[in-house]
Design an enzyme around this catalytic site. Structure first.
Site, PDB file in Angstrom:
ATOM      1  CG  ASN A 123      -3.413   3.368   0.551  1.00  0.00           C
ATOM      2  OD1 ASN A 123      -2.703   3.111  -0.419  1.00  0.00           O
ATOM      3  ND2 ASN A 123      -2.918   3.775   1.720  1.00  0.00           N
ATOM      4  CD1 TRP A 124      -6.245  -0.795  -3.885  1.00  0.00           C
ATOM      5  CD2 TRP A 124      -5.259  -1.607  -5.732  1.00  0.00           C
ATOM      6  NE1 TRP A 124      -7.231  -1.115  -4.785  1.00  0.00           N
ATOM      7  CE2 TRP A 124      -6.658  -1.617  -5.924  1.00  0.00           C
ATOM      8  CE3 TRP A 124      -4.432  -2.068  -6.765  1.00  0.00           C
ATOM      9  CZ2 TRP A 124      -7.238  -2.075  -7.105  1.00  0.00           C
ATOM     10  CZ3 TRP A 124      -5.011  -2.522  -7.943  1.00  0.00           C
ATOM     11  CH2 TRP A 124      -6.401  -2.525  -8.103  1.00  0.00           C
ATOM     12  CE  LYS A 125      -2.381   0.753   3.763  1.00  0.00           C
ATOM     13  NZ  LYS A 125      -2.314   0.522   5.217  1.00  0.00           N
ATOM     14  CD  GLU A 146       1.015   1.834   5.600  1.00  0.00           C
ATOM     15  OE1 GLU A 146       0.992   1.908   4.360  1.00  0.00           O
ATOM     16  OE2 GLU A 146       0.136   1.228   6.260  1.00  0.00           O
ATOM     17  N   GLY A 196      -4.037  -1.446   9.781  1.00  0.00           N
ATOM     18  CA  GLY A 196      -3.518  -2.792   9.545  1.00  0.00           C
ATOM     19  C   GLY A 196      -3.458  -3.640  10.808  1.00  0.00           C
ATOM     20  CD  GLU A 221      -5.546   6.136   6.656  1.00  0.00           C
ATOM     21  OE1 GLU A 221      -6.342   5.446   6.017  1.00  0.00           O
ATOM     22  OE2 GLU A 221      -4.313   5.986   6.574  1.00  0.00           O
ATOM     23  CB  SER A 251      -8.955  -2.004  11.036  1.00  0.00           C
ATOM     24  OG  SER A 251      -7.581  -2.275  11.241  1.00  0.00           O
ATOM     25  CG  HIS A 258      -0.701   6.166   4.376  1.00  0.00           C
ATOM     26  ND1 HIS A 258      -0.057   5.268   5.199  1.00  0.00           N
ATOM     27  CD2 HIS A 258      -1.985   5.761   4.297  1.00  0.00           C
ATOM     28  CE1 HIS A 258      -0.938   4.352   5.587  1.00  0.00           C
ATOM     29  NE2 HIS A 258      -2.108   4.620   5.054  1.00  0.00           N
ATOM     30  N   GLY A 279      -7.534   0.095   3.394  1.00  0.00           N
ATOM     31  CA  GLY A 279      -6.325  -0.657   3.034  1.00  0.00           C
ATOM     32  C   GLY A 279      -6.681  -2.084   2.677  1.00  0.00           C
ATOM     33  N   GLY A 280      -6.460  -2.992   3.616  1.00  0.00           N
ATOM     34  CA  GLY A 280      -6.628  -4.429   3.374  1.00  0.00           C
ATOM     35  C   GLY A 280      -7.925  -4.815   2.677  1.00  0.00           C
TER      36      GLY A 280
HETATM   37  P1  13P Z   1      -6.172  -0.933   6.730  1.00  0.00           P
HETATM   38  O1  13P Z   1      -7.566  -0.733   6.204  1.00  0.00           O
HETATM   39  O2  13P Z   1      -5.476  -2.117   6.144  1.00  0.00           O
HETATM   40  O3  13P Z   1      -6.100  -0.854   8.218  1.00  0.00           O
HETATM   41  O4  13P Z   1      -5.328   0.337   6.187  1.00  0.00           O
HETATM   42  C1  13P Z   1      -5.836   1.592   6.380  1.00  0.00           C
HETATM   43  C2  13P Z   1      -5.000   2.533   5.621  1.00  0.00           C
HETATM   44  O5  13P Z   1      -3.859   2.766   5.962  1.00  0.00           O
HETATM   45  C3  13P Z   1      -5.587   3.179   4.447  1.00  0.00           C
HETATM   46  O6  13P Z   1      -4.776   4.198   3.980  1.00  0.00           O
END
Ligand code: 13P
Length: 263
Positions: A18-20, A105, A181, A175, A221, A103, A242-243
């Site tokens: 998930n590149w956000k 966020e 994050g 999640e 994470s 999500h 994510g990251g």
């Molecule tokens: P991180 O892997 O950066 O914690 O993000 C997880 C995420 O929100 C994937 O959708």
């Protein structure tokens, strides 16, 4: 749960980035070109969920490869006066296969509710997309010991009106919001506990056969160092990353860690 250990091998493992709000189209092209050779022999489904403006480039660059492309959201209406929004049908027509829905966020910053999540899930399914439906508790909710209540409520509301047949195209991503994050990963035991609970909720609603087939990802994470331990768990069938999905070698290492266990 012995049954899940046995059925895990039959479920699709899905590792999705998930590149956000990261990567311009030219940066997306460069990253995917790095990822493609590293994951070409993957034994799991590999997905990159990218910003809307990167979709066309991502689809072009990954054509003929084993990488599937997903979006990060979609609107619930087929069309209409919704300035700035993108419909599921629009995504489907250009070749998108997956879409992240609900999500944390979006729930936290953009007023997403279980009701709108449910409408988006149904729209995605109606358009032929595979929704990755995100659920998870806040730290405070975990501390108050209501994690299962929160997850159960989210699943009931988010999947309201979704049929057993449609569930074959739904991925659930667990999640925990406190792990996103933050560098704080849920332990493999914590992840398994909630993923198993999710499967129990699905079993109560859809029956054993459907529930056993649903891919349940962990996200929060997840990285190259902790993926193997998480993915070994009976009810953790993949990851939403994510990251670490923004670094080709790290993402590829997670894909590698998803090799099926031998029973
Ligand atoms: P991180 O892997 O950066 O914690 O993000 C997880 C995420 O929100 C994937 O959708």
């Amino acid at each position: 749960m012995l049954l899940d250990t046995l059925t895990k091998g039959f479920r699709k493992t899905v590792i999705a980035g998930n590149w956000k709000m990261n990567k311009t189209p030219s940066e997306a092209k460069a990253l995917l070109e790095e990822i493609i050779p590293l994951v070409k022999d993957a034994s799991c489904e590999v997905v990159a969920c990218v910003p809307y403006v990167d979709l066309a480039t991502a689809l072009e660059v990954t054509q003929g490869t084993n990488i599937k492309i997903g979006a990060e959201n979609c609107h619930w209406a087929e069309s209409g006066a919704f300035t700035g929004e993108i419909s599921a049908g629009m995504l489907k027509e250009i070749g998108v296969e997956y879409v992240v829905i609900g999500h944390s966020e979006r729930r936290q910053y953009f007023g997403e509710t279980d009701e709108t999540v449910n409408k988006r899930v149904k729209a995605a399914l109606a358009a032929g997309l595979k929704p990755i439906v995100c659920v998870g508790e806040l730290l405070w909710e975990r501390e108050c010991d209501i994690t299962t209540e929160v997850i159960s409520r989210q699943l009931k509301l988010d999947l309201w009106g979704v049929t057993a047949e449609e569930m074959k195209n739904v991925v659930i991503a667990y999640e925990p919001v406190w792990a996103i994050g933050t560098g704080k990963t849920a332990t493999a035991e914590q992840a398994e506990e909630v993923c198993e609970f999710i499967r129990m909720c699905l079993k109560a609603k859809y029956g054993l056969e459907i529930a056993s087939g649903v891919t349940i990802q962990y996200g929060g994470s997840m990285n190259d160092a902790n993926a193997a331990e998480l993915l070994m768990k009976s009810n953790v069938d993949g990851g939403l990353i994510g990251g670490a999905s923004l670094v080709a070698e790290k993402f590829a290492a997670i894909v590698d860690a998803a090799k099926p266990a031998e029973y």
